[in-house]
Design a protein around this motif. Structure first.
Motif, PDB file in Angstrom:
ATOM      1  N   THR A 373      -2.969   3.058  -0.067  1.00 12.01           N
ATOM      2  CA  THR A 373      -2.954   2.511   1.290  1.00 12.01           C
ATOM      3  C   THR A 373      -2.717   1.007   1.259  1.00 12.01           C
ATOM      4  O   THR A 373      -1.939   0.458   2.054  1.00 12.01           O
ATOM      5  CB  THR A 373      -4.275   2.833   2.006  1.00 12.01           C
ATOM      6  OG1 THR A 373      -4.428   4.259   2.103  1.00 12.01           O
ATOM      7  CG2 THR A 373      -4.311   2.238   3.400  1.00 12.01           C
ATOM      8  N   ALA A 374      -3.387   0.313   0.338  1.00  9.09           N
ATOM      9  CA  ALA A 374      -3.217  -1.137   0.226  1.00  9.09           C
ATOM     10  C   ALA A 374      -1.780  -1.498  -0.135  1.00  9.09           C
ATOM     11  O   ALA A 374      -1.211  -2.453   0.416  1.00  9.09           O
ATOM     12  CB  ALA A 374      -4.182  -1.692  -0.823  1.00  9.09           C
ATOM     13  N   ILE A 375      -1.165  -0.748  -1.033  1.00  7.74           N
ATOM     14  CA  ILE A 375       0.212  -1.041  -1.437  1.00  7.74           C
ATOM     15  C   ILE A 375       1.175  -0.788  -0.277  1.00  7.74           C
ATOM     16  O   ILE A 375       2.167  -1.513  -0.095  1.00  7.74           O
ATOM     17  CB  ILE A 375       0.609  -0.204  -2.666  1.00  7.74           C
ATOM     18  CG1 ILE A 375      -0.217  -0.632  -3.884  1.00  7.74           C
ATOM     19  CG2 ILE A 375       2.084  -0.351  -2.969  1.00  7.74           C
ATOM     20  CD1 ILE A 375      -0.008  -2.071  -4.306  1.00  7.74           C
ATOM     21  N   ILE A 376       0.896   0.235   0.543  1.00  7.07           N
ATOM     22  CA  ILE A 376       1.749   0.496   1.712  1.00  7.07           C
ATOM     23  C   ILE A 376       1.652  -0.668   2.699  1.00  7.07           C
ATOM     24  O   ILE A 376       2.659  -1.082   3.287  1.00  7.07           O
ATOM     25  CB  ILE A 376       1.360   1.831   2.369  1.00  7.07           C
ATOM     26  CG1 ILE A 376       1.797   3.000   1.468  1.00  7.07           C
ATOM     27  CG2 ILE A 376       1.984   1.967   3.750  1.00  7.07           C
ATOM     28  CD1 ILE A 376       1.276   4.352   1.903  1.00  7.07           C
ATOM     29  N   VAL A 377       0.452  -1.224   2.880  1.00  2.63           N
ATOM     30  CA  VAL A 377       0.315  -2.398   3.752  1.00  2.63           C
ATOM     31  C   VAL A 377       1.089  -3.575   3.160  1.00  2.63           C
ATOM     32  O   VAL A 377       1.762  -4.327   3.882  1.00  2.63           O
ATOM     33  CB  VAL A 377      -1.164  -2.762   3.959  1.00  2.63           C
ATOM     34  CG1 VAL A 377      -1.288  -4.045   4.778  1.00  2.63           C
ATOM     35  CG2 VAL A 377      -1.901  -1.635   4.657  1.00  2.63           C
ATOM     36  N   TYR A 378       1.010  -3.747   1.851  1.00  6.72           N
ATOM     37  CA  TYR A 378       1.766  -4.818   1.197  1.00  6.72           C
ATOM     38  C   TYR A 378       3.270  -4.603   1.400  1.00  6.72           C
ATOM     39  O   TYR A 378       4.017  -5.553   1.653  1.00  6.72           O
ATOM     40  CB  TYR A 378       1.432  -4.867  -0.288  1.00  6.72           C
ATOM     41  CG  TYR A 378       2.219  -5.910  -1.059  1.00  6.72           C
ATOM     42  CD1 TYR A 378       1.904  -7.258  -0.935  1.00  6.72           C
ATOM     43  CD2 TYR A 378       3.272  -5.544  -1.890  1.00  6.72           C
ATOM     44  CE1 TYR A 378       2.637  -8.222  -1.630  1.00  6.72           C
ATOM     45  CE2 TYR A 378       3.992  -6.498  -2.586  1.00  6.72           C
ATOM     46  CZ  TYR A 378       3.672  -7.838  -2.451  1.00  6.72           C
ATOM     47  OH  TYR A 378       4.397  -8.793  -3.126  1.00  6.72           O
ATOM     48  N   SER A 379       3.719  -3.336   1.307  1.00  4.67           N
ATOM     49  CA  SER A 379       5.123  -3.022   1.562  1.00  4.67           C
ATOM     50  C   SER A 379       5.495  -3.395   2.989  1.00  4.67           C
ATOM     51  O   SER A 379       6.591  -3.922   3.248  1.00  4.67           O
ATOM     52  CB  SER A 379       5.380  -1.531   1.323  1.00  4.67           C
ATOM     53  OG  SER A 379       6.699  -1.174   1.680  1.00  4.67           O
TER      54      SER A 379
END
Length: 708
Positions: A373-379
């Motif tokens: 989830t955190a990486i998707i927000v970063y994306s």
């Protein structure tokens, strides 16, 4: 010389019931189409209202406001000298239809209702609309507000086509492309019967959502339709979050004689994307002379044609040597890992900017789910900064408002980590049962992506609630490792998880205040599709959130996504998440025991993924699931072992099904999503013993074991 025609189709980021914004985007798409020399513009399905209005399509206001918007289009100078294909709902004789309205120079030429309605999985069109009978054409009495503009009292409504001076144009609406009936006797598939009747340009206006690995099917159908029949095919689609769990993935297409000649983006932050191509209409005619269609074409019943006093081709264009037909291209597809990186990220951006929130808050546990989830927000932050650097003024304006900058600020997002720090808040909520490894992983990930990170311990809160229980009941529950029962053990785990949800919402509401910024944060969940399917989470724990970008993505796909993200974003700490054993860390850790998710569940994530696909996609109950798996797993497991696994799955599925009724709204990405509220309509109270079904399995197991 040939007859060159420039056509345009588009993807619009429409929003349910946003009549002002939807009108602006429609007019902008028309302006862009005209700037590229297009004489025909096709828009997505139900573009005036937005596709996802659901039961608002039952309200009279929706139809009134749609016609009001149509008056703005009919009187707009932008809408002159171009043939327009506009989507809106229309009520005819007190029956509601999903329609295309074809107009030219302030006149309505035809209202074309949808013949076949999408009525499966995420779609419930027959709840709101009625399918129109094929080939029927009637007179539609226009509202007075339209009559006052066009001077028309009635216009044709029905399954008909539009003729211009130089070609003929027909409409196929979304689901009609997918209809399986291709009988030469009935000719119920519009693009087949229209092609045989000489219609050379077919438009398809869709509201088609993203699902992992789905685009191939859509493109293949369009190529096959035009290869077999010849012709020009214009595919338009909604793009973005329309207000619900679906992300409409755009990818507007133009096809000619079985080849794609223009393709739009599948994931984009643009509100308006127009795709154009210039085509020699003679290429359609010559192609049709080379394929076997003449006998059927000569026997095909003719469509009723209505005249548009215009030509799509322009003689002055034909004489310009620097204008030539658009060449065929190789269509482009994202990998599933890229789809996870981009689709949910675009959906999160739409949700954030339209909800007027100030950012996102995520309980970051140090496990692979919250990490994803955190990486998707970063994306998402990377997509925003890339768009801002490309000069997208709409994205820049939204970004300034979200991070608390004034409208006249010169702030432009240029670094995803810096932008992430402004709007993304992560929090590690540790207890005495948490490990140093997960705490350190969470902090290092937050440092790399730039989130505003909080590290806290919750033991005092947990102990206070437990002391309250003891004070009231005079009983003190203990963990199983300390001699407690399973009931005590589960309760002590659940109170930790549920208190994390309370703490998450407290911090989400107040952190912008702490940082002297307005608004509040949306809480993100991070329970994956497999855990939801099995019910392996605490009801109302920190999986209970505002939205969940990974709630319909399998654990297997998430692991592959993190492997991709490690290389794509150069985040080395992701290796540690990939190599870590999945654990909830809700029980005491000892030298002999560390809680592990797959051991707790009694099944692996790979098995869960298989169970989910068989249950939802292949519609298997316990007996048919066992019948399939006993052959699939026959080389490695005995029938009794397969039966045990199937029974275990259905027992836990049924006793935990009630959790699906409170599941956080999740981005729909997988065809076996367990989402109870829109997609997976099954009971939530079961007889979890499955007496009849399991007895049938046992009988078959006995027969198989005896024959082995």
């Amino acid at each position: 010389m040939g007859h060159l025609i420039t056509v345009a189709t588009c993807s619009l980021n429409q929003w349910a019931l946003d009549f002002v914004g939807n009108l602006e985007r429609i007019l902008e798409s028309i302006r862009i189409a005209k700037e590229h020399g297009a004489r025909l513009r096709v828009g997505p399905e139900l573009e005036i209202t937005g596709y996802g209005c659901f039961d608002h399509f039952l309200e009279g206001d929706t139809y009134l406001h749609s016609w009001e918007v149509m008056t703005k289009i009919l009187t707009s100078d932008d809408a002159r000298d171009i043939l327009l294909d506009i989507g809106m709902p229309v009520a005819h004789k007190n029956v509601k239809y999903n329609c295309r309205v074809i107009l030219y120079n302030g006149k309505i030429l035809l209202i074309r209702p949808k013949l076949y309605l999408a009525n499966n999985d995420n779609y419930r069109e027959m709840r709101y609309f009625v399918p129109w009978p094929a080939r029927l054409v009637e007179e539609y009495y226009l509202p007075r507000m339209i009559k006052n503009i066009t001077g028309q009292t009635t216009v044709p409504i029905g399954d008909a086509v539009i003729s211009t001076y130089d070609t003929c144009i027909g409409v196929e609406l979304c689901e009609e492309l997918f209809t399986p009936n291709r009988s030469s006797l009935t000719l119920r598939v519009p693009h087949i019967s229209m092609s045989l009747d000489g219609i050379e340009i077919i438009s398809n206006s869709s509201g088609s959502h993203h699902e992992l690995r789905k685009l191939y099917r859509r493109v293949d159908l369009i190529k096959e339709a035009t290869l077999k029949n010849g012709g020009i095919y214009l595919y338009a689609n909604q793009q973005g979050c329309d207000g619900d769990r679906l992300y409409y993935d755009g990818c507007a297409l133009i096809a000619l004689n079985g080849r794609i000649i223009a393709q739009g983006s599948q994931f984009s932050l643009k509100d308006v994307e127009v795709v154009t191509a210039t085509i020699d209409i003679e290429d359609v005619r010559s192609h049709r002379c080379t394929i076997s269609r003449g006998m059927q074409a000569s026997q095909t019943a003719a469509y009723k044609r209505f005249q548009a006093d215009m030509a799509l081709s322009q003689p002055e264009i034909d004489k310009k040597t620097n204008i030539r037909p658009t060449e065929a291209i190789q269509e482009f597809y994202h990998t599933p890992e890229q789809e996870i990186a981009l689709g949910p990220a675009c959906w999160l951006w739409d949700y954030l900017r339209r909800s007027k929130a100030s950012g996102y808050f995520l309980p970051l546990s140090g496990g692979i789910d919250s990490c994803s989830t955190a990486i998707i927000v970063y994306s998402m932050c990377k997509l925003v900064t890339d768009a801002a650097q490309d000069g997208d003024e709409k994205v820049i304006k939204d970004a300034r408002r979200i991070v608390g900058e004034s409208e006249d600020s010169d702030y432009v997002p240029c670094d995803p980590r810096e932008f992430c720090k402004r709007l993304f808040h992560t929090c590690y909520m540790g207890t005495v049962n948490s490990s140093k490894e997960t705490r350190d992983r969470a902090k290092r990930l937050a440092d790399v992506i730039g989130s505003y990170h909080i590290d806290l311990d919750m033991d005092d809160i947990v102990n206070s609630v437990c002391r309250l229980f003891t004070f009231i009941t005079k009983r003190t529950p203990t963990f199983r490792l300390h001699g407690g029962t399973n009931v005590e053990n589960l309760a002590l785990q659940n109170i930790q998880a549920r208190l994390r949800m309370v703490v998450a919402y407290l911090f989400a509401q107040l952190m912008p205040w702490v940082r002297n910024r307005p608004g509040g944060l949306l809480v993100l969940g991070s329970a994956n599709a497999d855990e939801c399917l099995r019910g392996y989470f605490t009801k109302y724990d920190c999986s209970s959130a505002d939205i969940n970008p990974i709630g319909a993505i399998s654990k297997i796909d998430l692991r592959q996504f993190i492997t991709y993200a490690k290389n794509e974003y150069q985040i080395d700490v992701l290796d540690e998440f990939l190599n870590a054993t999945p654990t909830a860390e809700l029980e005491p850790i000892t030298g002999d025991y560390v809680q592990a998710d797959e051991a707790d569940m009694g099944m692996t994530y790979e098995e869960l993924s298989i169970f989910g696909r068989l249950r939802k996609i292949e519609k298997c109950g316990p007996f048919s699931m066992f019948s399939k798996l006993v052959h699939r797993w026959g080389d490695i497991l005995r029938p009794t072992e397969v039966a045990t696994k199937v029974k275990r799955f259905f027992i836990y599925y049924s006793i935990n099904r009630h959790k699906m009724t409170t599941l956080t709204p999740a981005y729909h990405a997988e065809s076996y999503s367990p989402d109870d509220n829109r997609f997976d309509l099954r009971p939530f109270l079961y007889n979890s013993t499955w007496d009849w079904q399991f007895e049938r399995i046992d009988t078959l197991v006995k027969e198989l074991e005896e024959n082995t």
